[in-house]
Write a protein that holds these residues in place. Structure first.
Motif, PDB file in Angstrom:
ATOM      1  N   ALA A  39      -0.882  69.289  34.710  1.00  0.00           N
ATOM      2  CA  ALA A  39       0.445  69.668  34.212  1.00  0.00           C
ATOM      3  C   ALA A  39       0.803  68.848  32.975  1.00  0.00           C
ATOM      4  O   ALA A  39       0.581  67.631  32.935  1.00  0.00           O
ATOM      5  CB  ALA A  39       1.491  69.458  35.296  1.00  0.00           C
ATOM      6  N   THR A  51       3.939  68.188  29.825  1.00  0.00           N
ATOM      7  CA  THR A  51       5.354  68.338  29.519  1.00  0.00           C
ATOM      8  C   THR A  51       5.509  69.407  28.437  1.00  0.00           C
ATOM      9  O   THR A  51       4.524  69.866  27.858  1.00  0.00           O
ATOM     10  CB  THR A  51       5.958  67.014  29.012  1.00  0.00           C
ATOM     11  OG1 THR A  51       5.395  66.716  27.728  1.00  0.00           O
ATOM     12  CG2 THR A  51       5.719  65.872  29.997  1.00  0.00           C
ATOM     13  N   ARG A 108       1.898  65.041  32.324  1.00  0.00           N
ATOM     14  CA  ARG A 108       2.944  64.683  33.278  1.00  0.00           C
ATOM     15  C   ARG A 108       2.340  63.803  34.374  1.00  0.00           C
ATOM     16  O   ARG A 108       1.304  64.115  34.931  1.00  0.00           O
ATOM     17  CB  ARG A 108       3.545  65.956  33.899  1.00  0.00           C
ATOM     18  CG  ARG A 108       4.775  65.711  34.716  1.00  0.00           C
ATOM     19  CD  ARG A 108       5.369  67.008  35.240  1.00  0.00           C
ATOM     20  NE  ARG A 108       5.677  67.983  34.202  1.00  0.00           N
ATOM     21  CZ  ARG A 108       6.780  67.958  33.438  1.00  0.00           C
ATOM     22  NH1 ARG A 108       7.654  67.014  33.592  1.00  0.00           N
ATOM     23  NH2 ARG A 108       6.980  68.900  32.541  1.00  0.00           N
ATOM     24  N   GLN A 109       3.015  62.684  34.651  1.00  0.00           N
ATOM     25  CA  GLN A 109       2.571  61.775  35.697  1.00  0.00           C
ATOM     26  C   GLN A 109       3.456  61.968  36.925  1.00  0.00           C
ATOM     27  O   GLN A 109       4.656  62.166  36.809  1.00  0.00           O
ATOM     28  CB  GLN A 109       2.650  60.323  35.223  1.00  0.00           C
ATOM     29  CG  GLN A 109       1.670  60.010  34.113  1.00  0.00           C
ATOM     30  CD  GLN A 109       1.891  58.630  33.536  1.00  0.00           C
ATOM     31  OE1 GLN A 109       2.988  58.271  33.171  1.00  0.00           O
ATOM     32  NE2 GLN A 109       0.819  57.859  33.454  1.00  0.00           N
ATOM     33  N   TYR A 110       2.843  61.897  38.097  1.00  0.00           N
ATOM     34  CA  TYR A 110       3.585  62.100  39.339  1.00  0.00           C
ATOM     35  C   TYR A 110       3.692  60.796  40.114  1.00  0.00           C
ATOM     36  O   TYR A 110       4.697  60.113  40.016  1.00  0.00           O
ATOM     37  CB  TYR A 110       2.947  63.226  40.154  1.00  0.00           C
ATOM     38  CG  TYR A 110       3.161  64.562  39.483  1.00  0.00           C
ATOM     39  CD1 TYR A 110       4.294  65.299  39.748  1.00  0.00           C
ATOM     40  CD2 TYR A 110       2.263  65.050  38.554  1.00  0.00           C
ATOM     41  CE1 TYR A 110       4.532  66.513  39.111  1.00  0.00           C
ATOM     42  CE2 TYR A 110       2.475  66.254  37.908  1.00  0.00           C
ATOM     43  CZ  TYR A 110       3.614  66.982  38.189  1.00  0.00           C
ATOM     44  OH  TYR A 110       3.841  68.171  37.554  1.00  0.00           O
ATOM     45  N   SER A 111       2.679  60.452  40.847  1.00  0.00           N
ATOM     46  CA  SER A 111       2.706  59.207  41.604  1.00  0.00           C
ATOM     47  C   SER A 111       2.114  58.121  40.715  1.00  0.00           C
ATOM     48  O   SER A 111       0.896  58.006  40.588  1.00  0.00           O
ATOM     49  CB  SER A 111       1.897  59.364  42.893  1.00  0.00           C
ATOM     50  OG  SER A 111       1.873  58.148  43.597  1.00  0.00           O
ATOM     51  N   HIS A 112       2.978  57.371  40.060  1.00  0.00           N
ATOM     52  CA  HIS A 112       2.588  56.342  39.091  1.00  0.00           C
ATOM     53  C   HIS A 112       1.764  56.978  37.969  1.00  0.00           C
ATOM     54  O   HIS A 112       2.301  57.739  37.191  1.00  0.00           O
ATOM     55  CB  HIS A 112       1.886  55.179  39.774  1.00  0.00           C
ATOM     56  CG  HIS A 112       2.720  54.554  40.852  1.00  0.00           C
ATOM     57  ND1 HIS A 112       3.819  53.788  40.573  1.00  0.00           N
ATOM     58  CD2 HIS A 112       2.645  54.625  42.205  1.00  0.00           C
ATOM     59  CE1 HIS A 112       4.388  53.391  41.696  1.00  0.00           C
ATOM     60  NE2 HIS A 112       3.699  53.898  42.702  1.00  0.00           N
ATOM     61  N   THR A 113       0.473  56.747  37.914  1.00  0.00           N
ATOM     62  CA  THR A 113      -0.325  57.292  36.811  1.00  0.00           C
ATOM     63  C   THR A 113      -1.124  58.524  37.204  1.00  0.00           C
ATOM     64  O   THR A 113      -1.842  59.073  36.371  1.00  0.00           O
ATOM     65  CB  THR A 113      -1.303  56.222  36.264  1.00  0.00           C
ATOM     66  OG1 THR A 113      -2.170  55.798  37.317  1.00  0.00           O
ATOM     67  CG2 THR A 113      -0.548  55.030  35.686  1.00  0.00           C
ATOM     68  N   THR A 135      -1.979  62.324  37.874  1.00  0.00           N
ATOM     69  CA  THR A 135      -1.541  63.590  37.300  1.00  0.00           C
ATOM     70  C   THR A 135      -1.308  64.602  38.420  1.00  0.00           C
ATOM     71  O   THR A 135      -1.354  64.264  39.601  1.00  0.00           O
ATOM     72  CB  THR A 135      -2.612  64.137  36.335  1.00  0.00           C
ATOM     73  OG1 THR A 135      -3.773  64.489  37.094  1.00  0.00           O
ATOM     74  CG2 THR A 135      -2.967  63.118  35.269  1.00  0.00           C
ATOM     75  N   SER A 136      -1.103  65.839  38.056  1.00  0.00           N
ATOM     76  CA  SER A 136      -0.900  66.903  39.044  1.00  0.00           C
ATOM     77  C   SER A 136      -2.186  67.215  39.813  1.00  0.00           C
ATOM     78  O   SER A 136      -2.147  67.902  40.827  1.00  0.00           O
ATOM     79  CB  SER A 136      -0.383  68.169  38.354  1.00  0.00           C
ATOM     80  OG  SER A 136      -1.319  68.596  37.366  1.00  0.00           O
ATOM     81  N   THR A 185       0.499  60.118  27.567  1.00  0.00           N
ATOM     82  CA  THR A 185       1.551  60.197  28.584  1.00  0.00           C
ATOM     83  C   THR A 185       2.865  59.613  28.096  1.00  0.00           C
ATOM     84  O   THR A 185       3.906  59.856  28.692  1.00  0.00           O
ATOM     85  CB  THR A 185       1.151  59.416  29.860  1.00  0.00           C
ATOM     86  OG1 THR A 185       1.049  58.029  29.553  1.00  0.00           O
ATOM     87  CG2 THR A 185      -0.149  59.922  30.437  1.00  0.00           C
TER      88      THR A 185
END
Length: 173
Positions: free
Chosen positions: A113, A115, A121-126, A128-129, A140
């Motif tokens: 994913a 932006t 796009r980062q989700y849990s810390h670094t 990605t999806s 990022t």
């Protein structure tokens, strides 16, 4: 190192261009900062550092109209002042273009994913999806885009990847 004791140019008028110009004076014999206007987007302190640096020449109201070189090696460029169409040639062995930032992530569009501006796009810390794929640094970071930020995030991504791999290993037992 490649430009030690050689003249270089930096093109731009923001903080990134000012930082680059100042940094390059550690190595280059001369840095020419080229900007299309006489006003800068850079912060006052960054601009002041450039203006006070004896190794930096600032040329405003200029745009590059031609790059010169032989065998794929840069030797200089031709600048034009759009106000009166005068031209001048500048000798340089390197050019650094700092006129904005667009992350080089197009090849990832179908993989992770992004932006709206093309950053990962980062989700849990670094992470990605896509589980197990970590991202850091300029691809990022829409705000800072600095080498030290990228280095710090690289360390974060390595630690996150290590923890993620540990969870995979422990789930196999």
């Amino acid at each position: 190192y490649l430009f030690r004791d050689k003249p270089v140019v930096v093109i731009g008028g923001g903080d990134s261009a000012m930082e680059e110009a100042n940094f390059l004076t550690r190595f280059a014999s001369k840095v020419t900062l080229i900007h299309r206007r006489d006003t800068f987007k850079a912060s006052k302190v960054m601009l002041q550092r450039v203006m006070e640096n004896d190794k930096i020449e600032v040329l405003t109201h200029r745009r590059v109209v031609r790059w010169h070189g032989t065998g794929g090696v840069l030797e200089g460029l031709t600048l034009e002042d759009p106000r009166d169409k005068t031209v001048q040639d500048i000798e340089c062995d390197g050019a650094f273009i700092a006129i904005g930032h667009q992350p080089n992530t197009n090849f990832l569009k179908e993989q992770v994913a992004l932006t709206d501006k093309g950053y990962i796009r980062q989700y849990s810390h670094t992470m990605t999806s896509k589980p197990g794929v970590f991202a850091c640094g300029d691809v990022t970071d829409e705000r800072y885009k600095q080498a030290i930020t990228a280095a710090g995030q690289g360390c974060q991504a390595a630690l996150d990847a290590e923890k993620w791999l540990e969870t995979l290993h422990s789930s196999e037992e």
